[in-house]
Design a protein around this motif. Structure first.
Motif, PDB file in Angstrom:
ATOM      1  N   LEU A   1     -37.369 -31.273   3.101  1.00 32.07           N
ATOM      2  CA  LEU A   1     -36.471 -30.612   2.142  1.00 32.07           C
ATOM      3  C   LEU A   1     -37.178 -29.433   1.467  1.00 32.07           C
ATOM      4  CD1 LEU A   1     -34.928 -33.794   0.481  1.00 32.07           C
ATOM      5  CD2 LEU A   1     -33.957 -32.424   2.345  1.00 32.07           C
ATOM      6  N   ALA A   2     -37.808 -28.603   2.284  1.00 29.43           N
ATOM      7  CA  ALA A   2     -38.621 -27.537   1.709  1.00 29.43           C
ATOM      8  C   ALA A   2     -38.649 -26.304   2.609  1.00 29.43           C
ATOM      9  CB  ALA A   2     -40.049 -28.044   1.495  1.00 29.43           C
ATOM     10  N   ARG A   3     -39.047 -25.203   2.007  1.00 27.44           N
ATOM     11  CA  ARG A   3     -39.198 -23.929   2.705  1.00 27.44           C
ATOM     12  C   ARG A   3     -40.508 -23.929   3.492  1.00 27.44           C
ATOM     13  NH1 ARG A   3     -37.366 -18.790   1.828  1.00 27.44           N
ATOM     14  NH2 ARG A   3     -36.297 -19.452  -0.063  1.00 27.44           N
ATOM     15  N   ILE A   4     -40.450 -23.341   4.680  1.00 25.04           N
ATOM     16  CA  ILE A   4     -41.647 -23.085   5.481  1.00 25.04           C
ATOM     17  C   ILE A   4     -41.555 -21.651   5.999  1.00 25.04           C
ATOM     18  CG2 ILE A   4     -41.956 -25.507   6.156  1.00 25.04           C
ATOM     19  CD1 ILE A   4     -40.771 -24.773   8.896  1.00 25.04           C
ATOM     20  N   PHE A   5     -42.635 -21.134   6.516  1.00 28.29           N
ATOM     21  CA  PHE A   5     -42.630 -19.824   7.150  1.00 28.29           C
ATOM     22  C   PHE A   5     -43.293 -19.923   8.515  1.00 28.29           C
ATOM     23  CE2 PHE A   5     -42.080 -18.493   2.787  1.00 28.29           C
ATOM     24  CZ  PHE A   5     -41.194 -17.430   2.897  1.00 28.29           C
TER      25      PHE A   5
ATOM     26  N   ALA B   1     -54.551 -14.693   4.727  1.00 22.61           N
ATOM     27  CA  ALA B   1     -54.659 -15.125   3.329  1.00 22.61           C
ATOM     28  C   ALA B   1     -53.488 -14.582   2.507  1.00 22.61           C
ATOM     29  CB  ALA B   1     -55.989 -14.678   2.733  1.00 22.61           C
ATOM     30  N   ALA B   2     -53.116 -13.329   2.738  1.00 20.23           N
ATOM     31  CA  ALA B   2     -51.976 -12.748   2.015  1.00 20.23           C
ATOM     32  C   ALA B   2     -50.694 -13.497   2.349  1.00 20.23           C
ATOM     33  CB  ALA B   2     -51.838 -11.263   2.349  1.00 20.23           C
ATOM     34  N   ALA B   3     -50.523 -13.848   3.626  1.00 21.80           N
ATOM     35  CA  ALA B   3     -49.346 -14.607   4.046  1.00 21.80           C
ATOM     36  C   ALA B   3     -49.317 -15.971   3.361  1.00 21.80           C
ATOM     37  CB  ALA B   3     -49.333 -14.757   5.561  1.00 21.80           C
ATOM     38  N   ALA B   4     -50.450 -16.642   3.328  1.00 23.21           N
ATOM     39  CA  ALA B   4     -50.524 -17.965   2.688  1.00 23.21           C
ATOM     40  C   ALA B   4     -50.271 -17.865   1.187  1.00 23.21           C
ATOM     41  CB  ALA B   4     -51.879 -18.608   2.968  1.00 23.21           C
ATOM     42  N   ASP B   5     -50.844 -16.844   0.552  1.00 23.17           N
ATOM     43  CA  ASP B   5     -50.622 -16.655  -0.890  1.00 23.17           C
ATOM     44  C   ASP B   5     -49.142 -16.425  -1.172  1.00 23.17           C
ATOM     45  OD1 ASP B   5     -53.333 -16.953  -1.397  1.00 23.17           O
ATOM     46  OD2 ASP B   5     -53.692 -14.793  -1.617  1.00 23.17           O
ATOM     47  N   TYR B   6     -48.518 -15.592  -0.355  1.00 22.00           N
ATOM     48  CA  TYR B   6     -47.090 -15.333  -0.537  1.00 22.00           C
ATOM     49  C   TYR B   6     -46.285 -16.623  -0.366  1.00 22.00           C
ATOM     50  CZ  TYR B   6     -42.341 -13.829   0.191  1.00 22.00           C
ATOM     51  OH  TYR B   6     -40.983 -13.707   0.086  1.00 22.00           O
ATOM     52  N   ALA B   7     -46.556 -17.360   0.691  1.00 23.71           N
ATOM     53  CA  ALA B   7     -45.818 -18.596   0.949  1.00 23.71           C
ATOM     54  C   ALA B   7     -45.968 -19.574  -0.215  1.00 23.71           C
ATOM     55  CB  ALA B   7     -46.284 -19.223   2.262  1.00 23.71           C
ATOM     56  N   ARG B   8     -47.186 -19.694  -0.738  1.00 22.45           N
ATOM     57  CA  ARG B   8     -47.403 -20.570  -1.908  1.00 22.45           C
ATOM     58  C   ARG B   8     -46.592 -20.076  -3.105  1.00 22.45           C
ATOM     59  NH1 ARG B   8     -52.753 -19.799  -0.452  1.00 22.45           N
ATOM     60  NH2 ARG B   8     -53.524 -21.506   0.827  1.00 22.45           N
ATOM     61  N   SER B   9     -46.526 -18.752  -3.282  1.00 26.01           N
ATOM     62  CA  SER B   9     -45.849 -18.182  -4.451  1.00 26.01           C
ATOM     63  C   SER B   9     -44.348 -18.458  -4.453  1.00 26.01           C
ATOM     64  CB  SER B   9     -46.115 -16.679  -4.555  1.00 26.01           C
ATOM     65  OG  SER B   9     -45.297 -15.953  -3.650  1.00 26.01           O
ATOM     66  N   VAL B  10     -43.777 -18.727  -3.289  1.00 26.98           N
ATOM     67  CA  VAL B  10     -42.349 -19.062  -3.217  1.00 26.98           C
ATOM     68  C   VAL B  10     -42.144 -20.541  -2.904  1.00 26.98           C
ATOM     69  CG1 VAL B  10     -41.621 -16.695  -2.679  1.00 26.98           C
ATOM     70  CG2 VAL B  10     -42.144 -18.284  -0.802  1.00 26.98           C
ATOM     71  N   ASN B  11     -43.187 -21.322  -3.153  1.00 26.94           N
ATOM     72  CA  ASN B  11     -43.150 -22.785  -3.036  1.00 26.94           C
ATOM     73  C   ASN B  11     -42.901 -23.299  -1.627  1.00 26.94           C
ATOM     74  OD1 ASN B  11     -43.659 -23.265  -5.836  1.00 26.94           O
ATOM     75  ND2 ASN B  11     -41.537 -22.658  -6.223  1.00 26.94           N
ATOM     76  N   ALA B  12     -43.339 -22.546  -0.636  1.00 25.36           N
ATOM     77  CA  ALA B  12     -43.274 -23.053   0.736  1.00 25.36           C
ATOM     78  C   ALA B  12     -44.332 -24.143   0.891  1.00 25.36           C
ATOM     79  CB  ALA B  12     -43.524 -21.930   1.732  1.00 25.36           C
ATOM     80  N   ILE B  13     -44.070 -25.070   1.794  1.00 28.28           N
ATOM     81  CA  ILE B  13     -45.021 -26.168   1.990  1.00 28.28           C
ATOM     82  C   ILE B  13     -45.896 -25.990   3.222  1.00 28.28           C
ATOM     83  CG2 ILE B  13     -43.601 -27.850   0.771  1.00 28.28           C
ATOM     84  CD1 ILE B  13     -42.959 -28.963   3.701  1.00 28.28           C
ATOM     85  N   ARG B  14     -45.536 -25.000   4.076  1.00 25.03           N
ATOM     86  CA  ARG B  14     -46.294 -24.881   5.318  1.00 25.03           C
ATOM     87  C   ARG B  14     -46.088 -23.510   5.946  1.00 25.03           C
ATOM     88  NH1 ARG B  14     -44.070 -29.075   8.071  1.00 25.03           N
ATOM     89  NH2 ARG B  14     -42.572 -27.842   9.228  1.00 25.03           N
ATOM     90  N   LEU B  15     -47.137 -23.053   6.611  1.00 25.34           N
ATOM     91  CA  LEU B  15     -47.055 -21.938   7.558  1.00 25.34           C
ATOM     92  C   LEU B  15     -47.270 -22.542   8.939  1.00 25.34           C
ATOM     93  CD1 LEU B  15     -49.289 -19.148   5.952  1.00 25.34           C
ATOM     94  CD2 LEU B  15     -46.807 -19.118   6.198  1.00 25.34           C
ATOM     95  N   SER B  16     -46.520 -22.064   9.911  1.00 22.21           N
ATOM     96  CA  SER B  16     -46.686 -22.509  11.290  1.00 22.21           C
ATOM     97  C   SER B  16     -46.839 -21.287  12.183  1.00 22.21           C
ATOM     98  CB  SER B  16     -45.463 -23.303  11.754  1.00 22.21           C
ATOM     99  OG  SER B  16     -45.322 -24.476  11.000  1.00 22.21           O
ATOM    100  N   LEU B  17     -47.536 -21.459  13.287  1.00 22.64           N
ATOM    101  CA  LEU B  17     -47.662 -20.377  14.260  1.00 22.64           C
ATOM    102  C   LEU B  17     -47.886 -20.965  15.623  1.00 22.64           C
ATOM    103  CD1 LEU B  17     -50.837 -20.013  15.294  1.00 22.64           C
ATOM    104  CD2 LEU B  17     -51.098 -18.974  13.073  1.00 22.64           C
TER     105      LEU B  17
END
Length: 149
Positions: A76-80, A102-118
């Motif tokens: 139930l959360a945002r991811i990128f 690092a910029a991508a991770a910082d941004y994702a954290r700032s919008v309360n995403a729980i994960r980055l995937s690639l």
């Protein structure tokens, strides 16, 4: 030491992004097509369908990364999805890819995403080493499948 700036890209950055994006596509075996690259990026930016970060030294664009928003139904959360990461040959071996991640991770954290995937090519050992060096872990729980349409 060179001063590298990483910032979120906006529509007015298209001229800087297009050659990098076109080179990225060529790296993956696609023919160069700057006009199509421009149209694709412009659509993503105009419609808020992706988030791009641009790395530059002074006025020289050196790299970018592109995130696509998604969601996890189970969590139930945002991811990128970190779909694209590219550093021009002139900017390699300077830590730019690490800064973009690092910029991508910082941004994702700032919008309360729980994960980055690639995902990356199985043969791209350089990219795999980079991702592992900054804390990414290979998924050992799920297989990825695609349906070509």
């Amino acid at each position: 030491m060179k001063q590298i700036t990483i910032r979120q890209a906006v529509l007015s950055d298209l001229d800087a992004l297009v050659p990098l994006f076109d080179s990225y596509r060529q790296f993956y075996g696609r023919p160069g097509d700057a006009a199509a690259a421009r149209e694709f990026l412009q659509d993503r930016l105009q419609h808020g369908e992706s988030v791009l970060f641009l790395a530059s030294e002074a006025d020289t664009p050196l790299g970018f990364t592109q995130l696509y928003p998604s969601f996890s139904s189970v969590s139930l959360a945002r991811i990128f999805i970190l779909n694209d990461l590219f550093v021009a040959p002139a900017g390699r071996r300077q830590g730019i890819a690490t800064q973009l991640i690092a910029a991508a991770a910082d941004y994702a954290r700032s919008v309360n995403a729980i994960r980055l995937s690639l995902s990356t090519e199985i043969t791209n050992q350089t990219a795999q080493a980079l991702y592992q060096s900054v804390g990414w872990q290979q998924d050992e729980q799920f297989l990825v499948y695609h349906l070509t349409l």
